[in-house]
Design an enzyme around this catalytic site. Sequence first.
Site, PDB file in Angstrom:
ATOM      1  N   ASP A 348      12.967  -0.333  22.978  1.00 53.03           N
ATOM      2  CA  ASP A 348      12.985  -0.394  24.427  1.00 53.03           C
ATOM      3  C   ASP A 348      14.206   0.379  24.924  1.00 53.03           C
ATOM      4  OD1 ASP A 348      12.445  -0.997  27.020  1.00 53.03           O
ATOM      5  OD2 ASP A 348      13.000  -3.105  26.907  1.00 53.03           O
ATOM      6  N   ASN A 679       8.316   5.509 -25.620  1.00 54.04           N
ATOM      7  CA  ASN A 679       8.346   4.653 -26.803  1.00 54.04           C
ATOM      8  C   ASN A 679       6.970   4.083 -27.142  1.00 54.04           C
ATOM      9  OD1 ASN A 679      11.011   4.971 -27.437  1.00 54.04           O
ATOM     10  ND2 ASN A 679      11.700   3.154 -26.316  1.00 54.04           N
TER      11      ASN A 679
END
Length: 877
Positions: A348, A679
Amino acid sequence: MATGDGIPDGAIPSPGSLAGLRGRQDAPPFWTGTLPAIADRVGCTPAGLTSQEAAERLSRFGPNLASPPARRRLVLRIARKLAEPLVAILLAAALVSAIAGDWASFATIAVVVLLSVTLESVQEHSAEASVAALQRSVAIVATILRDGSPVGVPIDRIVPGDIALLRAGDLVPADGVILSSTAARADEALLTGEPYPVDKESAREDGSALTDLNALFAGTALVSGEAKLWVVATGARTRLGQIAAELRSAGSPGALERGLHRLGMVVLRLTIFLLLFVLLSQLALHRPPLESFLFAVAIAVGITPELLPMVMTVTLARGAVRMAGRKVIVRSLPAIHDLGAMDTLCTDKTGTLTKAEVELAETVTSSGARSGLVAELARVNSRFSTGLTTPLDAAILAGGGDSDLQQWTRIADAPFDFERRRSAVLAETLGERLVVIKGAPEHVLPLCPALGLPDGPTAVMDDRMRERVGALCQAQAEQGFRLLAVAWKRAPGHTTIGPEDESDLALAGFCLFRDPPKASATAAIAKLRGKGVAVKIISGDDPRVVRHLIGELGLPARGILTGEDIGRLTDTQLAHRAPHADLYARVSPEQKSRIVRALRARGHVVGFLGDGINDAPAIRAADVGISVAEGSNVAREAADIILLNQDLGVVADGVEEGRRTFSNIMKYVRAGASSNLGNMVSMSAAPLLLPFLPLLPIQVLINNLIYDVSELGIPFDTVEPEEMAEPHNWDIRGVLRFALVMGLLSSFFDMATFGLLLWVFEADAATFRTAWFVESMATQILVVFVIRTNGPSLKGRPHPALLASSLLALGCALLLASEIGAPLGFVALPGTIWGCIIALTVAYLAAAEFGKRMAASPRPASARRHTSHGKAPDGGG
């Protein structure tokens, strides 16, 4: 029509006007139509209700309260959190750890999940507190006509058809139409955000269409005069009740929650794939079923980011502490992330771009020239009028002290009233008595056949002159000013003021008022724009006022939509128009929420800054809701972040903090995804090449646990300035691309390690597992120092906490490559293998320095705009 202080609607419509609601397609305001039509709809008469009728209606409509939300049981709340994909995977990981006897991993994961679920569950209480604040904002007892007599009635017993008698200072207990009004003025700031009181007038019985000026709304206050209110809507059907309903509804997930959900789904798919692939391949090679199953599950668990909730909690908490130092209260930790992701801020103008104060900017004559005498006449009127002092009167009196009025003596006055829209004062100075009138130009100008000042000649106000004065009023209105006309006439020998004294006046000039802009607003908005955050101004004020303010602040703005425009648009049409408009004027409270939802529908991460009851739904609808300490209880309770200083500059600082937080979270996600994926790929492929498992299930879990410990310092890490330059987003495709490139690079070096251990060193199973465990640990722990920044890794310095956690974890891993690790299946390594591991690790880190640039290569600008400012692609931000 005019405001109570004589502000002409023709120049600038009443700032408190809620007329924009008339354009709303799905919920026309209750005052639509005529007074007879409303009487038929409500089924009552202006005489009010009997006690029996009121009791019957109370049973039919229910109490006049915003109903509290249905409280979700704690068990159901926790169940909903546990159903999230990422949390479910973590629980599975904890279960597997317990089965494998790895109680440390089980305890770590369980504690992390518990903290995360508890944090999110507590935040859900904010909506319930919002509704409770709504209930506390309404008067407890109101004066109601029952059985023809005024009685005090608790507000929860008020029903449609009741007649409420209101006086100055009363809170309005329900929505209704005004049957009669005596100088009634309402403060609707909590609903409209505008600081100016709004004049209210009684509804006409001649069949004329009603307007919002004929209505009062629950939760607002009568600041002057009296009014008889015909209650039309109570409880959930009032504007206050509609806001409560919106706050009770489940808020849509924020940017952080959406990103985590997408990440969880990706991890879930990869986990299931790896589990099935490894298990089937092991069984196809005729490996022991139980060992194969545990190994497959350990690999699948290894890809889950166990410590992600903990990393996020610590990172967000540190951000909250830093923001508290900047006078910002963070009520919801995820909001810090969402603030950094925000690419659009809706705010606003009142109190944010302006000071929310009425200020007398200028006093001018009818020709537009500055005049101190006009200011003096206005002060005489404001000082000696016995009516209620208004904000405009206070602004006039603030422009000069009582010393300016020492030569004036009050004789009589006619205070402001609703019909006249002006106030008159009879005063004497230096032996000369004058009637001084101040009011709305459209009510004062018709009374002025002349113009001029008391210390000079007057001229006839002919048609040409009236056109010039009208043009002056219009021009000043377009400059954002609100006008009061000041007129006078000589009244020798008069001791009272009658209606005849308010004619044959001379127009002295005008008082020009404004809500002054904040000096800091321009720099704050420029700072936000510089960080890629579009600022959109949403106001209930006139478009001309909004445009003038933007011009006065020197802010760039494109496109404007009014409440009337929005009322004609469907949600889909608004979603296409909203991103291209920076200004919104004459917007109703409901339309604020529509704007926020429309912007989010186009993929924007939206913040909303507001302080009134009317702002609460929009605050709730936004990704990150922001309010201020001086705001209403409802707005504060609905907000995620509360500013102790209502300054956009603080929001810009918060954006930086949010981006710093997100950057550190993404370090963990990218490092964990790439290292774990690498991995897991290596371990999934190894059984196809090896006659034994590359790592025992317990060794896989230890690998994963030590790696997570190494990442504990990430929340404390520093962030490069370029990482905070633009809004961030959960680019899941980018994460996958990074994990794929860096994971395959890691797997390449793993395979090189396999080859050296098998064919050069001819290592046995225990030596192979120990050597690869050390190489795996060294590469995935140290690579975080490479990928923690997009630039050269040696350019930025990591935080000491990250250095400490990483080196400590690496030391523990290396320590296991000795007799200490024997219970876990590890053995001491010869020096030649140590030298090989060190060489491979250095080579991998050098390759990762170049690989990360390809893995994290920026997308084309058009793609970035599409993800950040348009409809987000699947899996994008």
